[in-house]
Each structure stands twice: as C-alpha cells, then as structure tokens.
Write an enzyme that holds these catalytic residues in place. Structure first.
Site, PDB file in Angstrom:
ATOM      1  N   ASP A   1      -5.225  -1.943   3.954  1.00 26.29           N
ATOM      2  CA  ASP A   1      -5.818  -2.914   5.457  1.00 26.29           C
ATOM      3  C   ASP A   1      -5.670  -1.717   6.822  1.00 26.29           C
ATOM      4  OD1 ASP A   1      -5.242  -5.122   4.176  1.00 26.29           O
ATOM      5  OD2 ASP A   1      -3.972  -5.684   4.896  1.00 26.29           O
TER       6      ASP A   1
ATOM      7  N   ALA B   1       0.626  -1.462  -0.185  1.00 21.50           N
ATOM      8  CA  ALA B   1       0.237   0.433  -0.194  1.00 21.50           C
ATOM      9  C   ALA B   1       0.891   1.203   0.109  1.00 21.50           C
ATOM     10  CB  ALA B   1      -0.747   0.019   1.066  1.00 21.50           C
TER      11      ALA B   1
ATOM     12  N   TYR C   1      -1.484 -21.825  -6.412  1.00 26.13           N
ATOM     13  CA  TYR C   1      -1.558 -21.664  -8.127  1.00 26.13           C
ATOM     14  C   TYR C   1      -0.278 -21.149  -8.316  1.00 26.13           C
ATOM     15  CZ  TYR C   1      -1.519 -17.116  -4.929  1.00 26.13           C
ATOM     16  OH  TYR C   1      -1.449 -16.145  -3.774  1.00 26.13           O
TER      17      TYR C   1
ATOM     18  N   ARG D   1       3.999 -12.230  -2.754  1.00 25.28           N
ATOM     19  CA  ARG D   1       4.345 -11.297  -2.406  1.00 25.28           C
ATOM     20  C   ARG D   1       5.794  -9.815  -2.672  1.00 25.28           C
ATOM     21  NH1 ARG D   1       0.279  -8.330   0.746  1.00 25.28           N
ATOM     22  NH2 ARG D   1      -1.276 -10.529   1.114  1.00 25.28           N
TER      23      ARG D   1
END
Length: 406
Positions: A299, A14, A222, A107
């Site tokens: 978040d 973010a 995945y 990530r």
C-alpha cells in the site's frame, strides 16, 4: 552479500513477507515497527493463488494451518432478490487449475503466522517501538534515520524498504504523493459462532465467498476460524472519516445504504452489531516507487480499492519479486528500476479489474439488467478463465523478463 542488512519499515503483511523473502535469498534483515506491540487489527482477507503459492514457499501456509478456510466457491448474488447471478468453483478444482489454493483468513492470523516464521529465522531482527523517520544516500550507502523511545539513531543498509502502508511517511522520499480518499468506506464486522451458523445460513453461504451486489453498496461475506465465524465487509459511499482500521461505524448510515436490500440481508447487518469503518484510500500507481536505496512495496507504493480483493496479494507479490531481483547483488539501481518496470503494468491491470468490478457490482437500472443477463449467460469455465491472468501469475518466475500487461 555485504554485512549491511536490508532494512524494512513496517511489520504488517507486506513488511513481514518481505523480511522472509529477503532472508530466503541470503540477506540479513532488520524490521522496524513503530508500534510497541503487534496488535490484532483488521478483519478477514482473501488470499488468492498468486499470493498463496508465495506463502507456501515461505512455510507460512503450514504455520497458518486451520486458521485459514478453503471456500468452496465465489458467488455473485443480487442483494435485493438474493438470487445467484454467477459462481466460480474453488477448492481442489481451483487448486488444480491455478496450482495453489484460494484461502480466506483473519488478517491477524496471517500476521501471526508470518511473525512465527520471522522470529524463528536467525537472519531477521525485529525491533518494535522503533519508527523509520527518513532515509538518505550517503557515500554510496543508504542511511535510515530511526527513532526509539524518543532517541534518534541511524542504520546503514543495502536497501530500505518502505512497507509502512497507505499513509506512508516514506512515500515523499521517492517523490510520491499522498493517498487520495475515494469517497467510499469499507465497513467491517464478524458474526461470531452461533449467530453466524443459526441466523445467517440460508442468506449467506457459510462455506463460500459471497458478494451481494446493489447500486448503493456491495457486501462480501466469507467464513473465518474454520467456518465458526462469518466475515462481513460492506462497501458504500461515505464522508471522509478518520484514518485507521477501527473507526466506529454509524449504523444509521449502513441501514440507509442497505434499505433496498432483501430484508434477510438487512437483518444480518443489524445482527452483526458493532461495525468498524475503514476509509478507502488509493495511491496513484504511476507515481515513483523507488529512489536510490529506497523502495516502496504494498500500500505504500500503490494502495488499491478492495474491489478485486488483491491488496494483500499485491504486497506479497511485490516482496517476492523485489527479493528475487536484488539477490544477484551488485546493481541495486538496476534492480530497483526493473522492479518498477515489471510491477507497474501488473498493478495497472489489477486496478483496471477493480474499477470494472466496482462499476459492475454497483450497477443499477438497465445497466444492472444487462449485467445480470451477461453473467447468467457466461459459463463457469469462462468466468474462471477470466481470472487465469490474475491467479496463475507466478511472480518468482517472472525474474528479469520484459514487462508485459499480464
């Protein structure tokens, strides 16, 4: 623009995205991260088209390169029988439909790609080992209180952005509440190299996002690292555990949760070896996100449960819209009010979709039978159309248009 920077608390996805978005609008930016070094934390994440179109405009997708994988489909499977209940084709077909790719990546790889763009941008200053402790409005300007190496200091800024995550310290400064533990945890593991290809193939499609559904859990798998690895995320009920990405998981708990799954799926849980546990917390969407010269994103503002795979995407959307709205200059209170007005209906709808997915994915008994029948009767076109409102959304085109529930 004034000589005061935009200050950002937090150098996660973010915060780094916000830095790039504001720099692209002509602002100078200072990012403060309390960690001394940016470590590789977390596991895989899904980047849907509503997020990747923003990352592409920032040059991040090019920087991410081959570390991201374009899965061929999203598949829903029954965890006990391993039968396919429904699927949506991705790849080029999805990119034509939603005008941006659907990607999966680690990530840490996304954070590194963002960081490369941040460090290459002369308008952005990144200060590690520096924590934003407080914020106040003084004589019309925002003053952020920071601490580095035990020494306090102050930074004057046009706007302080709280991108400090689900356990945000800045949330209380806008009158927000602490996060709430949901009673669920996300257990994460990565099957590396040969293990992913030799033993998981046949149970888990190595080139798709596959969700295995069961009353006691769901497991999403995945590919990562160009398809060499397989990311696993298992969500099930849990006692409250310590805050953080890397709590050691209790294998006995995982095996108990998956005891009714197909043996091949239970074998994958064992094969993955070291699992970590992340407590799933939520933050009330209806609470305040802004106050004078402070705005929360990601978040810190609205932590979501992972059932819609939109946590990172919503943070990226927040950053892009907030930069768009403040770029006109002058009316910062008005821009912050518009930010909340436009974002809250969007987040509320995403949260409702996540709650629906949790109910459907964890259904049992007659509800599961009805779910299976309904999914098998829906066409792939109908399933894709159900996602248009989510994936076709272009936050930078929303501007100051009236808020709608879309």
């Amino acid at each position: 623009m004034t000589g005061r920077p935009i200050a950002i608390a937090g150098a996660g996805i973010a915060g780094l995205t916000a830095a790039l978005c504001f720099a692209a609008k002509g602002f100078s930016v200072a990012v403060f991260e309390r960690a001394e070094t940016l470590q590789e934390v977390g596991a895989g994440l899904q980047l849907s088209p509503n997020a990747t179109r923003i990352l592409a405009r920032l040059g991040v997708l090019e920087s991410l390169g081959e570390n991201a994988v374009r899965p061929r489909a999203i598949l829903l499977k029954d965890a006990a029988r391993l039968s396919t209940l429904a699927g949506v084709t991705l790849g080029q077909k999805a990119e034509r439909r939603w005008q941006a790719p659907y990607l999966v990546a680690h990530r840490a790889d996304l954070q590194k790609a963002l960081l490369r763009q941040v460090r290459a941008n002369p308008a952005i200053r990144l200060e590690l080992g520096t924590e934003v402790r407080d914020a106040a409005l003084r004589d019309g300007e925002t003053i952020a209180t920071v601490e580095k190496a035990g020494q306090p200091g102050e930074v004057a800024c046009d706007l302080l952005i709280g991108a400090d995550g689900v356990w945000s310290q800045l949330r209380t400064r806008v009158g927000g509440r602490q996060s709430r533990f949901t009673g669920f945890a996300a257990f994460r593991a990565i099957l590396r190299d040969a293990a992913a290809s030799d033993q998981a193939v046949g149970t888990v499609a190595p080139d798709a996002v596959t969700a295995f559904l069961a009353p006691d859990f769901h497991l999403v798998a995945y590919p990562l690292s160009g398809g060499a690895d397989l990311n696993l995320v298992l969500v099930t009920r849990s006692a409250e555990i310590g805050r953080g990405w890397a709590n050691a998981a209790d294998m006995a708990h995982l095996l108990a949760a998956t005891r009714r799954a197909a043996p091949a799926l239970s074998d994958i849980v064992r094969l993955a070896g070291a699992w970590t546990a992340w407590p799933i917390h939520e933050v009330q969407i209806g609470g305040p996100w802004t106050n004078a010269g402070l705005a929360l994103i990601g978040d810190a503002a609205h932590a979501l449960s992972p059932y819609a795979a939109q946590g990172a995407a919503m943070a990226i959307e927040d950053a892009a819209l907030l930069a768009e709205l403040t770029a006109g200059g002058g009316d910062m209170p008005g821009a912050l009010a518009t930010y909340e007005r436009l974002r809250k209906p969007r987040l509320a709808r995403v949260a409702r979709r996540g709650a629906f997915n949790r109910f459907v994915w964890h259904a049992g008994g007659p509800a599961a039978l009805a779910r299976d029948l309904a999914l098998r009767l829906k066409s792939e076109e109908s399933l894709a159309a159900d996602l248009d409102w989510l994936y076709s959304y272009d936050v930078e085109m929303i501007g100051a248009a009236p808020a709608t529930d879309t």
